[in-house]
Design a protein around this motif. Structure first.
Motif, PDB file in Angstrom:
ATOM      1  N   ILE A 138       4.016  16.135 -17.429  1.00  0.00           N
ATOM      2  CA  ILE A 138       4.765  15.898 -16.199  1.00  0.00           C
ATOM      3  C   ILE A 138       4.098  14.740 -15.486  1.00  0.00           C
ATOM      4  O   ILE A 138       2.915  14.815 -15.134  1.00  0.00           O
ATOM      5  CB  ILE A 138       4.787  17.145 -15.279  1.00  0.00           C
ATOM      6  N   GLU A 139       4.834  13.656 -15.318  1.00  0.00           N
ATOM      7  CA  GLU A 139       4.296  12.476 -14.655  1.00  0.00           C
ATOM      8  C   GLU A 139       4.887  12.380 -13.260  1.00  0.00           C
ATOM      9  O   GLU A 139       6.084  12.165 -13.101  1.00  0.00           O
ATOM     10  CB  GLU A 139       4.631  11.215 -15.457  1.00  0.00           C
ATOM     11  N   ASP A 140       4.040  12.572 -12.268  1.00  0.00           N
ATOM     12  CA  ASP A 140       4.475  12.511 -10.875  1.00  0.00           C
ATOM     13  C   ASP A 140       3.872  11.262 -10.251  1.00  0.00           C
ATOM     14  O   ASP A 140       2.724  11.261  -9.797  1.00  0.00           O
ATOM     15  CB  ASP A 140       4.026  13.769 -10.125  1.00  0.00           C
ATOM     16  N   LYS A 141       4.637  10.171 -10.264  1.00  0.00           N
ATOM     17  CA  LYS A 141       4.117   8.900  -9.749  1.00  0.00           C
ATOM     18  C   LYS A 141       3.800   8.974  -8.270  1.00  0.00           C
ATOM     19  O   LYS A 141       2.894   8.287  -7.788  1.00  0.00           O
ATOM     20  CB  LYS A 141       5.117   7.771 -10.032  1.00  0.00           C
ATOM     21  N   ALA A 142       4.556   9.785  -7.511  1.00  0.00           N
ATOM     22  CA  ALA A 142       4.290   9.892  -6.078  1.00  0.00           C
ATOM     23  C   ALA A 142       2.879  10.417  -5.836  1.00  0.00           C
ATOM     24  O   ALA A 142       2.171   9.951  -4.932  1.00  0.00           O
ATOM     25  CB  ALA A 142       5.318  10.797  -5.416  1.00  0.00           C
ATOM     26  N   LYS A 143       2.457  11.370  -6.665  1.00  0.00           N
ATOM     27  CA  LYS A 143       1.110  11.920  -6.509  1.00  0.00           C
ATOM     28  C   LYS A 143       0.062  10.927  -7.007  1.00  0.00           C
ATOM     29  O   LYS A 143      -0.985  10.731  -6.377  1.00  0.00           O
ATOM     30  CB  LYS A 143       1.007  13.235  -7.282  1.00  0.00           C
ATOM     31  N   ALA A 144       0.357  10.275  -8.139  1.00  0.00           N
ATOM     32  CA  ALA A 144      -0.609   9.335  -8.706  1.00  0.00           C
ATOM     33  C   ALA A 144      -0.789   8.090  -7.841  1.00  0.00           C
ATOM     34  O   ALA A 144      -1.880   7.515  -7.775  1.00  0.00           O
ATOM     35  CB  ALA A 144      -0.174   8.930 -10.109  1.00  0.00           C
ATOM     36  N   LEU A 145       0.280   7.672  -7.157  1.00  0.00           N
ATOM     37  CA  LEU A 145       0.236   6.437  -6.357  1.00  0.00           C
ATOM     38  C   LEU A 145       0.105   6.711  -4.868  1.00  0.00           C
ATOM     39  O   LEU A 145       0.329   5.806  -4.057  1.00  0.00           O
ATOM     40  CB  LEU A 145       1.492   5.599  -6.639  1.00  0.00           C
ATOM     41  N   ALA A 146      -0.257   7.925  -4.502  1.00  0.00           N
ATOM     42  CA  ALA A 146      -0.364   8.269  -3.081  1.00  0.00           C
ATOM     43  C   ALA A 146      -1.336   7.372  -2.310  1.00  0.00           C
ATOM     44  O   ALA A 146      -1.071   7.023  -1.144  1.00  0.00           O
ATOM     45  CB  ALA A 146      -0.764   9.741  -2.941  1.00  0.00           C
ATOM     46  N   PRO A 147      -2.476   6.934  -2.875  1.00  0.00           N
ATOM     47  CA  PRO A 147      -3.408   6.102  -2.099  1.00  0.00           C
ATOM     48  C   PRO A 147      -2.911   4.675  -1.857  1.00  0.00           C
ATOM     49  O   PRO A 147      -3.481   3.959  -1.030  1.00  0.00           O
ATOM     50  CB  PRO A 147      -4.683   6.084  -2.955  1.00  0.00           C
ATOM     51  N   PHE A 148      -1.884   4.241  -2.570  1.00  0.00           N
ATOM     52  CA  PHE A 148      -1.423   2.860  -2.456  1.00  0.00           C
ATOM     53  C   PHE A 148      -0.465   2.728  -1.271  1.00  0.00           C
ATOM     54  O   PHE A 148       0.478   3.523  -1.127  1.00  0.00           O
ATOM     55  CB  PHE A 148      -0.724   2.418  -3.746  1.00  0.00           C
ATOM     56  N   SER A 149      -0.704   1.711  -0.425  1.00  0.00           N
ATOM     57  CA  SER A 149       0.109   1.542   0.785  1.00  0.00           C
ATOM     58  C   SER A 149       0.632   0.109   0.871  1.00  0.00           C
ATOM     59  O   SER A 149       0.171  -0.791   0.163  1.00  0.00           O
ATOM     60  CB  SER A 149      -0.716   1.868   2.026  1.00  0.00           C
ATOM     61  N   ILE A 150       1.605  -0.074   1.750  1.00  0.00           N
ATOM     62  CA  ILE A 150       2.192  -1.395   1.980  1.00  0.00           C
ATOM     63  C   ILE A 150       1.332  -2.146   3.004  1.00  0.00           C
ATOM     64  O   ILE A 150       0.941  -1.587   4.028  1.00  0.00           O
ATOM     65  CB  ILE A 150       3.638  -1.259   2.478  1.00  0.00           C
ATOM     66  N   ALA A 151       1.024  -3.393   2.694  1.00  0.00           N
ATOM     67  CA  ALA A 151       0.151  -4.194   3.558  1.00  0.00           C
ATOM     68  C   ALA A 151       0.661  -5.637   3.607  1.00  0.00           C
ATOM     69  O   ALA A 151       1.423  -6.072   2.736  1.00  0.00           O
ATOM     70  CB  ALA A 151      -1.291  -4.149   3.046  1.00  0.00           C
ATOM     71  N   ARG A 152       0.211  -6.379   4.659  1.00  0.00           N
ATOM     72  CA  ARG A 152       0.608  -7.777   4.810  1.00  0.00           C
ATOM     73  C   ARG A 152      -0.631  -8.665   4.754  1.00  0.00           C
ATOM     74  O   ARG A 152      -1.666  -8.351   5.360  1.00  0.00           O
ATOM     75  CB  ARG A 152       1.348  -8.003   6.131  1.00  0.00           C
ATOM     76  N   VAL A 153      -0.505  -9.789   4.054  1.00  0.00           N
ATOM     77  CA  VAL A 153      -1.590 -10.764   3.979  1.00  0.00           C
ATOM     78  C   VAL A 153      -1.530 -11.645   5.226  1.00  0.00           C
ATOM     79  O   VAL A 153      -0.528 -12.348   5.454  1.00  0.00           O
ATOM     80  CB  VAL A 153      -1.480 -11.620   2.704  1.00  0.00           C
ATOM     81  N   ILE A 154      -2.581 -11.576   6.048  1.00  0.00           N
ATOM     82  CA  ILE A 154      -2.613 -12.366   7.283  1.00  0.00           C
ATOM     83  C   ILE A 154      -2.994 -13.806   6.972  1.00  0.00           C
ATOM     84  O   ILE A 154      -2.393 -14.760   7.482  1.00  0.00           O
ATOM     85  CB  ILE A 154      -3.608 -11.740   8.288  1.00  0.00           C
ATOM     86  N   SER A 155      -3.993 -13.950   6.124  1.00  0.00           N
ATOM     87  CA  SER A 155      -4.429 -15.295   5.742  1.00  0.00           C
ATOM     88  C   SER A 155      -4.950 -15.266   4.326  1.00  0.00           C
ATOM     89  O   SER A 155      -5.398 -14.220   3.828  1.00  0.00           O
ATOM     90  CB  SER A 155      -5.529 -15.802   6.681  1.00  0.00           C
ATOM     91  N   ALA A 156      -4.872 -16.434   3.655  1.00  0.00           N
ATOM     92  CA  ALA A 156      -5.363 -16.556   2.279  1.00  0.00           C
ATOM     93  C   ALA A 156      -6.069 -17.892   2.151  1.00  0.00           C
ATOM     94  O   ALA A 156      -5.421 -18.934   2.018  1.00  0.00           O
ATOM     95  CB  ALA A 156      -4.210 -16.439   1.300  1.00  0.00           C
ATOM     96  N   GLU A 157      -7.401 -17.868   2.212  1.00  0.00           N
ATOM     97  CA  GLU A 157      -8.205 -19.093   2.171  1.00  0.00           C
ATOM     98  C   GLU A 157      -8.831 -19.260   0.794  1.00  0.00           C
ATOM     99  O   GLU A 157      -9.089 -18.273   0.084  1.00  0.00           O
ATOM    100  CB  GLU A 157      -9.307 -19.028   3.238  1.00  0.00           C
ATOM    101  N   GLN A 158      -9.086 -20.514   0.457  1.00  0.00           N
ATOM    102  CA  GLN A 158      -9.718 -20.818  -0.826  1.00  0.00           C
ATOM    103  C   GLN A 158     -11.122 -20.208  -0.901  1.00  0.00           C
ATOM    104  O   GLN A 158     -11.896 -20.290   0.050  1.00  0.00           O
ATOM    105  CB  GLN A 158      -9.815 -22.338  -1.013  1.00  0.00           C
ATOM    106  N   HIS A 159     -11.440 -19.573  -2.049  1.00  0.00           N
ATOM    107  CA  HIS A 159     -12.765 -18.999  -2.258  1.00  0.00           C
ATOM    108  C   HIS A 159     -13.782 -20.144  -2.312  1.00  0.00           C
ATOM    109  O   HIS A 159     -13.559 -21.157  -2.982  1.00  0.00           O
ATOM    110  CB  HIS A 159     -12.791 -18.217  -3.568  1.00  0.00           C
ATOM    111  N   PRO A 160     -14.924 -20.025  -1.612  1.00  0.00           N
ATOM    112  CA  PRO A 160     -15.885 -21.126  -1.574  1.00  0.00           C
ATOM    113  C   PRO A 160     -16.544 -21.421  -2.922  1.00  0.00           C
ATOM    114  O   PRO A 160     -17.044 -22.530  -3.132  1.00  0.00           O
ATOM    115  CB  PRO A 160     -16.913 -20.656  -0.545  1.00  0.00           C
ATOM    116  N   ASN A 161     -16.533 -20.429  -3.837  1.00  0.00           N
ATOM    117  CA  ASN A 161     -17.255 -20.623  -5.099  1.00  0.00           C
ATOM    118  C   ASN A 161     -16.366 -20.503  -6.339  1.00  0.00           C
ATOM    119  O   ASN A 161     -16.880 -20.403  -7.455  1.00  0.00           O
ATOM    120  CB  ASN A 161     -18.389 -19.592  -5.201  1.00  0.00           C
TER     121      ASN A 161
END
Length: 802
Positions: free
Chosen positions: A35-58
């Motif tokens: 029995i594969e219950d994706k809702a239970k398996a993916l419970a920790p994953f949430s919707i989020a927004r990227v505020i900024s995305a800067e180049q990695h210095p290294n």
């Protein structure tokens, strides 16, 4: 067979919890594997927004993102390597401590190229919801930040997978599973019936069936003016939830029907079909480019659907690429047919195709649903793609044969030991689709067309009992009586067990090899006869039943050697086939030793090596024979063995020339070359069935097995005999001098050389004399010794060496 809980509830009106439904499925014979219950398996994953995305210095390909997770706290820093990571993107976030199913890891706080990362932005592949791993997921801009992704995406629909037995083809569709659960009181079956679709014009394409045994029935319909595009969301979700890839509406409808109603269908682009259709056998040399992109070469054993241009489909297995439906399809031919189960299985195995259609047709689909299935598919095509349908063109039978079983109600009690009232039995059978007529002790039961596996009264009992519950069957002890218990195991079963223990005790490892080998290998070991060739081999190098266990063991030893495990000692006890009759099938014990896998157990050592030789194989064979109960004192060793053994380093074990028990020795270089193995290899094989049964009545020699209170006496003798005389003949002659007193004779020296005639040899034996009733005097011992010398001289022509 996979399906979702919501899909099941479209056919079953139920409020029962998932766990109870799963338990009941297993109890009624539809075992739930997962029995594969994706809702239970993916419970920790949430919707989020990227505020900024800067180049990695290294790092050039990494970005340092600040992510709003929607929990009211400060933004979280995440190092991301996805090419589409950018400010404003709404995606899926996983915090530290989350298990990432697509990577099989548990996420932690990490430092990537000197920058701390406190989480992860995920791709669809990492969540195992698709194979897309080109970048992180991109959600709509209005997706609620902070909400659980599984809940928002509607992934809270558990997927069940059940393991079906081959006879339950009716449960290869969700409707059949719901029917069984309805009979088990888990809900009410939803079965509104299928209304025929009225055709607007005659079907312009006709069908000819050349061999009705390959295709008992065929139904065809044309739908004109369809608009083929992507399936609606509900249909795509149905298919993706069970691991199928949506293609287009027409193809998706056929896949849906396969899993929903256990009715495989096929759709042809009508504009790509030339003339009428013919169901026939393929011709030698014909080929088909199938929908899986592979080209298959066919032969007359394979059933196909062809038009005037050529083959368009592998009947009941897979369609052709050239007549497949795509976004340009406007006229579609829908095919619903019945196929010969055996032919479908043989074709699928021969071509190596495992399709959903083959899985169902080789088990046998519901013959009465051929036309209703076409009607339901037509309805879906018109709803999703539009179009105008033709009349249905039907060839052959559109229904199965009637099956009526006279069933005494007492049969349930007789076979299962439980009382089931007629009312309850009638309810169960009625929910399963059976019709019950009568109310007395004997009723008539009509079997539904979809239960092609039900033919007898015992089958009816099984249906009732599995729904009532096998846990209701009472435990009933067998009547044991007063007589002594008879042996449970047969003679050959006992010999098999003892042989395995004996060889394992000698440091050998048990192997289990295929019962099928290639024809050249079979011929090398005395097989290869036409009656032992398989009619439908699973591979070209598994074409014949094995006449010996040794080809498989040699292949296993070589496979170990190729991987660096050279010093192996393998054995197997199993069937060998000298002919197609029962009397020509035997249970054999065989073994091989390679390299330094000597029975002496030394291996590679500074004090010397213990490379395996023919004597190791002889010792293995004798250990098996002794454990299996062979009369060891009667065994004869004849120099030289079978043709696959080295003529000068092998022997034959027999009890007289008419009963050859087996062979041992070093494998012939020619045999090693044919088997593709490196040498040297020593081997043995004995036939356990040829060991004579032990005498059931005790004999006068039986007391010899008892321990004596008197000291045994050992005497050594050396005889000069012709070189052609066998040591075994000397041993048997000495044993026969006085069978009551002589308990053991062994050879301890053989000499040829200086001081001995070139045509002669010296064989020295040690004889053990065991007194039984009193201590022997010197004169009595000398008398026995004289008998030994006389007997050996008489039987072998030898003389006592001075």
């Amino acid at each position: 067979m996979k399906f979702t809980l919501s899909w099941l509830k479209e056919h079953l009106d139920t409020d029962e919890p998932l766990e109870k439904l799963a338990d009941k499925l297993t109890m009624i014979g539809l075992e739930v594997e997962s029995i594969e219950d994706k809702a239970k398996a993916l419970a920790p994953f949430s919707i989020a927004r990227v505020i900024s995305a800067e180049q990695h210095p290294n790092a050039d390909r990494l970005r340092v993102c600040m992510v709003d997770t929607g929990d009211g706290g400060a933004p979280v820093q995440v190092v991301c390597g996805a090419p589409n990571a950018r400010a404003g993107l709404v995606s899926v976030f996983s915090p530290p401590g989350t298990f990432i199913p697509g990577k099989n890891i548990t996420l932690g706080v990490g430092t990537i190229r000197g920058v701390e990362s406190r989480g992860m932005l995920c791709s669809a592949a990492e969540l195992q919801i698709s194979e897309d791993h080109d970048g992180i997921m991109e959600l709509p801009a209005d997706a609620p930040i902070g909400k659980g992704y599984a809940e928002w995406a509607g992934l809270g629909d558990p997927v069940l997978e059940i393991n079906l037995t081959p006879n339950r083809q009716d449960c290869t569709g969700v409707h059949g599973i719901a029917r069984d659960l309805s009979a088990a009181d888990m809900g009410k079956l939803i079965d509104p019936g299928i209304k025929p679709i009225r055709g607007e014009f005659p079907c312009p394409v006709k069908v000819t069936v050349e061999d009705a045994t390959l295709c008992p029935g065929f139904a065809l319909r044309l739908v004109r003016g369809v608009k083929n595009g992507p399936s609606p969301e509900w249909l795509q979700k149905r298919l993706t939830s069970i691991g199928l890839r949506p293609i287009n509406a027409l193809v998706d409808i056929t896949n849906f029907m396969t899993y929903d109603r256990a009715r495989p269908l096929h759709v042809f682009d009508a504009r790509k079909v030339t003339g009428n259709l013919t169901v026939r056998r393929a011709k030698d040399g014909e080929s088909l480019l199938a929908l899986d992109g592979r080209t298959y070469t066919l032969d007359p054993s394979i059933c196909v659907i062809a038009d005037e241009h050529g083959i368009e489909s592998l009947a009941g297995i897979m369609g052709g690429e050239t007549s497949g439906c795509d976004e340009n399809t406007t006229d579609v031919l829908i095919e619903s047919a019945l196929w010969n189960e055996i032919n479908i299985a043989q074709t699928g195995r021969k071509l190596g195709i495992n399709s959903d259609a083959r899985y169902r047709f080789e088990r046998g689909v519901d013959p009465a649903f051929m036309v209703p299935g076409l009607e339901l598919a037509t309805k879906l095509v018109m709803e999703l793609c539009g179009g105008t349908p033709s009349e249905t063109f039907v060839v052959g039978k559109a229904f199965g044969d009637d099956r009526i079983i006279d069933f005494p109600l007492s049969e349930v009690k007789r076979l299962a030991g439980i009382e089931v009232p007629l009312v309850e039995a009638r309810r169960i059978l009625g929910h399963l689709g059976f019709m019950v007529a009568g109310s007395g002790p004997m009723v008539k039961i009509a079997v539904p067309s979809w239960r092609t596996d039900v033919h007898s009264k015992a089958d009816i009992v099984e249906e009732v009992v599995r729904i009532v519950g096998v846990d209701k069957v009472p435990m009933t002890p067998f009547e044991r009586g007063d007589e002594a218990r008879k042996p449970v195991l047969t003679t050959i079963q006992n010999r098999t067990r003892r042989a395995k223990r004996a060889l394992a005790a000698r440091g050998m490892v048990e192997a289990v090899t295929w019962s099928f080998i290639s024809k050249p290998h079979a011929e090398l070991f005395g097989g290869g006869q036409a009656e032992l060739a398989l009619a439908n081999p699973i591979a070209s190098d598994m074409s014949d039943m094995r006449p010996s266990l040794l080809p498989g063991l040699v292949a296993a030893a070589q496979a170990n050697a190729n991987r660096g495990y050279q010093d192996v000692a393998l054995f197997e006890v199993g069937q060998v086939f000298k002919g197609d009759r029962a009397e020509n099938q035997f249970v054999a014990a065989a073994g091989v030793r390679d390299g330094f896998a000597s029975s002496k157990g030394m291996g590679r050592h500074w004090s010397g090596s213990a490379q395996t030789d023919a004597l190791d194989a002889k010792a293995d064979a004798f250990a098996v024979l002794a454990a299996a109960g062979a009369p060891m004192q009667a065994l004869q060793i004849v120099p030289g063995g079978a043709s696959w053994l080295h003529p000068g380093r092998s022997g034959t074990i027999q009890i007289g020339p008419q009963n050859v028990l087996g062979y041992f020795g070093e494998l012939h270089p020619r045999a090693l070359e044919a088997l593709g193995a490196d040498g040297p290899l020593t081997a043995f094989e004995v036939i356990l069935d040829r060991i004579p049964d032990a005498k059931k009545k005790p004999t006068r020699a039986k007391p010899l097995l008892e321990l004596s209170a008197f000291q045994p006496v050992s005497r050594d003798f050396a005889f000069i005999v012709d070189r052609t005389v066998k040591a075994g003949d000397i041993v048997r002659s000495a044993q026969g001098a006085d069978k009551k007193l002589i308990t053991d004779v062994t050879v301890f020296d053989v000499y040829e050389g200086k001081g001995i005639d070139p045509a002669k040899k010296s064989v020295a034996i040690a004889v053990t004399i065991q007194p039984r009733e009193k201590t022997l005097t010197d004169q009595e011992i000398d008398a026995v010794a004289a008998k030994i010398v006389a007997e050996v001289t008489k039987k072998t022509g030898g003389t006592l060496r001075g």
